[in-house]
Design a protein around this motif. Structure first.
Motif, PDB file in Angstrom:
ATOM      1  N   TRP A 112     -25.133 -29.375  13.390  1.00 37.99           N
ATOM      2  CA  TRP A 112     -24.614 -27.836  13.872  1.00 37.99           C
ATOM      3  C   TRP A 112     -23.305 -28.491  14.846  1.00 37.99           C
ATOM      4  O   TRP A 112     -22.189 -27.754  14.935  1.00 37.99           O
ATOM      5  CB  TRP A 112     -25.426 -27.613  15.225  1.00 37.99           C
ATOM      6  CG  TRP A 112     -24.799 -26.643  15.915  1.00 37.99           C
ATOM      7  CD1 TRP A 112     -24.409 -27.005  17.192  1.00 37.99           C
ATOM      8  CD2 TRP A 112     -24.253 -25.391  15.626  1.00 37.99           C
ATOM      9  NE1 TRP A 112     -24.070 -25.477  17.981  1.00 37.99           N
ATOM     10  CE2 TRP A 112     -23.843 -24.718  16.952  1.00 37.99           C
ATOM     11  CE3 TRP A 112     -24.280 -24.547  14.533  1.00 37.99           C
ATOM     12  CZ2 TRP A 112     -23.212 -23.423  16.955  1.00 37.99           C
ATOM     13  CZ3 TRP A 112     -23.536 -23.390  14.285  1.00 37.99           C
ATOM     14  CH2 TRP A 112     -23.109 -23.012  15.734  1.00 37.99           C
ATOM     15  N   THR A 113     -23.280 -29.691  15.505  1.00 38.91           N
ATOM     16  CA  THR A 113     -22.184 -30.134  16.143  1.00 38.91           C
ATOM     17  C   THR A 113     -21.042 -30.296  15.302  1.00 38.91           C
ATOM     18  O   THR A 113     -19.800 -30.044  15.686  1.00 38.91           O
ATOM     19  CB  THR A 113     -22.439 -31.393  16.737  1.00 38.91           C
ATOM     20  OG1 THR A 113     -23.596 -31.242  17.718  1.00 38.91           O
ATOM     21  CG2 THR A 113     -21.226 -32.052  17.712  1.00 38.91           C
ATOM     22  N   PHE A 114     -21.021 -30.800  14.113  1.00 35.15           N
ATOM     23  CA  PHE A 114     -20.005 -30.689  13.083  1.00 35.15           C
ATOM     24  C   PHE A 114     -19.286 -29.419  12.818  1.00 35.15           C
ATOM     25  O   PHE A 114     -18.032 -29.173  12.863  1.00 35.15           O
ATOM     26  CB  PHE A 114     -20.560 -31.201  11.652  1.00 35.15           C
ATOM     27  CG  PHE A 114     -19.537 -31.443  10.521  1.00 35.15           C
ATOM     28  CD1 PHE A 114     -18.150 -31.629  10.816  1.00 35.15           C
ATOM     29  CD2 PHE A 114     -19.966 -31.164   9.324  1.00 35.15           C
ATOM     30  CE1 PHE A 114     -17.500 -32.015   9.751  1.00 35.15           C
ATOM     31  CE2 PHE A 114     -19.066 -31.223   8.163  1.00 35.15           C
ATOM     32  CZ  PHE A 114     -17.747 -31.453   8.656  1.00 35.15           C
ATOM     33  N   THR A 115     -20.195 -28.236  12.588  1.00 38.60           N
ATOM     34  CA  THR A 115     -19.564 -26.997  12.492  1.00 38.60           C
ATOM     35  C   THR A 115     -19.006 -26.287  13.709  1.00 38.60           C
ATOM     36  O   THR A 115     -17.841 -26.058  13.821  1.00 38.60           O
ATOM     37  CB  THR A 115     -20.716 -26.044  11.944  1.00 38.60           C
ATOM     38  OG1 THR A 115     -21.033 -26.352  10.665  1.00 38.60           O
ATOM     39  CG2 THR A 115     -20.133 -24.626  11.930  1.00 38.60           C
ATOM     40  N   GLN A 116     -19.784 -26.675  14.957  1.00 42.47           N
ATOM     41  CA  GLN A 116     -19.127 -26.047  16.124  1.00 42.47           C
ATOM     42  C   GLN A 116     -17.940 -26.800  16.462  1.00 42.47           C
ATOM     43  O   GLN A 116     -16.826 -25.967  16.967  1.00 42.47           O
ATOM     44  CB  GLN A 116     -20.246 -26.382  17.504  1.00 42.47           C
ATOM     45  CG  GLN A 116     -19.765 -25.924  18.427  1.00 42.47           C
ATOM     46  CD  GLN A 116     -20.954 -26.508  19.556  1.00 42.47           C
ATOM     47  OE1 GLN A 116     -21.267 -27.476  19.648  1.00 42.47           O
ATOM     48  NE2 GLN A 116     -21.073 -25.550  20.392  1.00 42.47           N
ATOM     49  N   SER A 117     -17.780 -27.922  16.505  1.00 39.47           N
ATOM     50  CA  SER A 117     -16.545 -28.652  17.102  1.00 39.47           C
ATOM     51  C   SER A 117     -15.394 -28.262  15.969  1.00 39.47           C
ATOM     52  O   SER A 117     -14.097 -28.234  16.266  1.00 39.47           O
ATOM     53  CB  SER A 117     -16.861 -30.370  17.087  1.00 39.47           C
ATOM     54  OG  SER A 117     -17.762 -30.431  17.887  1.00 39.47           O
ATOM     55  N   SER A 118     -15.667 -28.245  14.944  1.00 37.29           N
ATOM     56  CA  SER A 118     -14.592 -28.034  13.826  1.00 37.29           C
ATOM     57  C   SER A 118     -13.817 -26.530  13.788  1.00 37.29           C
ATOM     58  O   SER A 118     -12.721 -26.370  14.033  1.00 37.29           O
ATOM     59  CB  SER A 118     -15.123 -27.945  12.451  1.00 37.29           C
ATOM     60  OG  SER A 118     -15.609 -29.260  11.988  1.00 37.29           O
ATOM     61  N   TRP A 219     -24.718 -18.262  18.125  1.00 38.53           N
ATOM     62  CA  TRP A 219     -24.787 -18.904  16.736  1.00 38.53           C
ATOM     63  C   TRP A 219     -25.813 -19.807  16.427  1.00 38.53           C
ATOM     64  O   TRP A 219     -26.699 -19.930  15.759  1.00 38.53           O
ATOM     65  CB  TRP A 219     -23.567 -18.851  16.087  1.00 38.53           C
ATOM     66  CG  TRP A 219     -23.552 -19.199  14.614  1.00 38.53           C
ATOM     67  CD1 TRP A 219     -24.458 -18.905  13.704  1.00 38.53           C
ATOM     68  CD2 TRP A 219     -22.404 -19.805  13.571  1.00 38.53           C
ATOM     69  NE1 TRP A 219     -24.344 -19.093  12.331  1.00 38.53           N
ATOM     70  CE2 TRP A 219     -22.924 -19.595  12.525  1.00 38.53           C
ATOM     71  CE3 TRP A 219     -21.405 -20.222  13.971  1.00 38.53           C
ATOM     72  CZ2 TRP A 219     -22.187 -20.202  11.258  1.00 38.53           C
ATOM     73  CZ3 TRP A 219     -20.431 -20.631  12.856  1.00 38.53           C
ATOM     74  CH2 TRP A 219     -20.961 -20.328  11.630  1.00 38.53           C
ATOM     75  N   MET A 220     -25.740 -20.880  17.368  1.00 36.87           N
ATOM     76  CA  MET A 220     -26.665 -22.036  17.377  1.00 36.87           C
ATOM     77  C   MET A 220     -27.969 -21.610  17.599  1.00 36.87           C
ATOM     78  O   MET A 220     -28.980 -22.144  16.953  1.00 36.87           O
ATOM     79  CB  MET A 220     -26.145 -23.020  18.475  1.00 36.87           C
ATOM     80  CG  MET A 220     -27.113 -24.130  18.575  1.00 36.87           C
ATOM     81  SD  MET A 220     -26.650 -25.188  20.067  1.00 36.87           S
ATOM     82  CE  MET A 220     -27.328 -24.350  21.327  1.00 36.87           C
ATOM     83  N   TYR A 221     -28.218 -20.695  18.409  1.00 35.08           N
ATOM     84  CA  TYR A 221     -29.794 -20.256  18.871  1.00 35.08           C
ATOM     85  C   TYR A 221     -30.207 -19.552  17.692  1.00 35.08           C
ATOM     86  O   TYR A 221     -31.574 -19.660  17.760  1.00 35.08           O
ATOM     87  CB  TYR A 221     -29.798 -19.397  20.099  1.00 35.08           C
ATOM     88  CG  TYR A 221     -29.240 -19.954  21.472  1.00 35.08           C
ATOM     89  CD1 TYR A 221     -29.672 -21.466  21.627  1.00 35.08           C
ATOM     90  CD2 TYR A 221     -28.662 -19.318  22.325  1.00 35.08           C
ATOM     91  CE1 TYR A 221     -29.450 -22.138  22.747  1.00 35.08           C
ATOM     92  CE2 TYR A 221     -28.219 -19.944  23.516  1.00 35.08           C
ATOM     93  CZ  TYR A 221     -28.643 -21.464  23.682  1.00 35.08           C
ATOM     94  OH  TYR A 221     -28.252 -21.933  24.872  1.00 35.08           O
ATOM     95  N   VAL A 222     -29.744 -19.077  16.739  1.00 27.66           N
ATOM     96  CA  VAL A 222     -30.425 -18.309  15.536  1.00 27.66           C
ATOM     97  C   VAL A 222     -30.262 -19.277  14.297  1.00 27.66           C
ATOM     98  O   VAL A 222     -30.538 -18.721  13.131  1.00 27.66           O
ATOM     99  CB  VAL A 222     -29.687 -16.947  15.305  1.00 27.66           C
ATOM    100  CG1 VAL A 222     -30.084 -16.144  16.571  1.00 27.66           C
ATOM    101  CG2 VAL A 222     -28.226 -17.181  15.198  1.00 27.66           C
TER     102      VAL A 222
END
Length: 304
Positions: A112-118, A219-222
């Motif tokens: 998830w961090t990969f998607t979020q940070s990008s 988005w992360m929470y779902v």
């Protein structure tokens, strides 16, 4: 009396035709004009070395002011995973019924961090680099793509810590680990595509960067980072449309595929139906659509 005859000035259309003919005769083109899509792709490919070098330099400089330096590349997602474990795993009890919960959680956090940070970096790719955009001529898509590549490099550093965690919890190396390669490739294409969409939106409206943390947190929470979507759907009576949205969620798709590849207790029946089709479809939709969407505004980036 003598009559002076004046030649009427050329009409605007005639003047434009004369200027166009003059430019064509001397091989001149409009400065900053958007190239055709095939030409744009060729320009981008010609600058592939700049993209990789820029991504590596940004990654190296990211923690240059910190005493622990590059250790934070691994420590940051691990600390996030520890917080999520305490809040969701212990206090809210999401670890019950999930085998190998810590590897399950850490894998979800890293992916998830990969998607979020990008996406966050992509949102500021143009607005945060106006000096570079205005000073140099290059395809602007190089910026959001390089930021997505930077986050992929950081994820690969973090994967070393993830492998250690897997070994500590008795998870052996399996043939399925090879699946991490196509999963990461598809996720990278998806992330880069969304980054380009957000880069164009952020270039026009910089305030979007202030809103994105709230959107990404929701988005992360779902996305099943801290809990099992499969177990939740089996133990609830949610409407079918909600189930479809949860299973087709692109972040959840890539997280589940990575868990399936790395964790032997995460079985195929826990994956959504047609999960590889979802992964490929999201990558193509975001990657191709985001690239074209970004390219259409190429001549407007950096303009006041």
């Amino acid at each position: 009396m003598s009559q002076v005859l004046h030649t009427p000035p050329p009409r605007p259309a005639e003047a434009e035709d004369d200027l166009a003919a003059l430019a064509a005769r001397h091989g001149l083109t409009v400065s900053g004009a958007r190239p055709s899509l095939p030409a744009y792709i060729r320009q981008l490919w010609a600058r592939r070395h700049f993209i990789t070098a820029f991504a590596t330099a940004k990654l190296t400089a990211q923690y240059s002011q910190a005493k622990l330096g590059q250790v934070w590349q691994v420590a940051t997602p691990l600390l996030n995973a520890a917080v999520y474990y305490f809040i969701f795993g212990v206090l809210l009890g999401t670890k019950h019924g999930v085998k190998d919960y810590i590897p399950f959680l850490v894998t979800g956090v890293f992916v998830w961090t990969f998607t979020q940070s990008s996406i966050m970096a992509g949102t500021r790719a143009i607005s945060g680099n106006l000096g570079l955009v205005r000073a140099l001529h290059f395809p602007r898509a190089a910026l959001p793509i390089s930021f997505a590549l930077q986050q992929l490099q950081q994820l690969l550093f973090s994967m070393a810590a993830l492998v250690v965690i897997l070994f500590c919890f008795g998870i052996p190396v399996g043939v399925s680990w090879v699946l991490t390669i196509p999963v990461l490739f598809l996720q990278f294409v998806f992330n880069a595509g969304v980054s380009m969409i957000m880069a164009r939106m952020g270039a026009k409206t910089p305030d979007i960067a202030q809103l994105m943390p709230f959107i990404l947190r929701t988005w992360m929470y779902v996305s099943g980072v801290m809990f099992s979507i499969d177990a939740t759907l089996r133990n609830s009576n949610l409407p079918h449309s909600v189930e479809v949205l949860l299973e087709a969620n692109p972040a959840a798709v890539y997280i589940d595929l990575m868990r399936f590849a790395l964790i032997d207790s995460f079985h195929a029946h826990q994956l959504p139906h047609h999960v590889w089709a979802f992964a490929l479809g999201w990558a193509l939709l975001a990657g191709v659509g985001g690239f074209v969407y970004f390219w259409k505004a190429e001549e407007r980036y950096g303009r006041g």
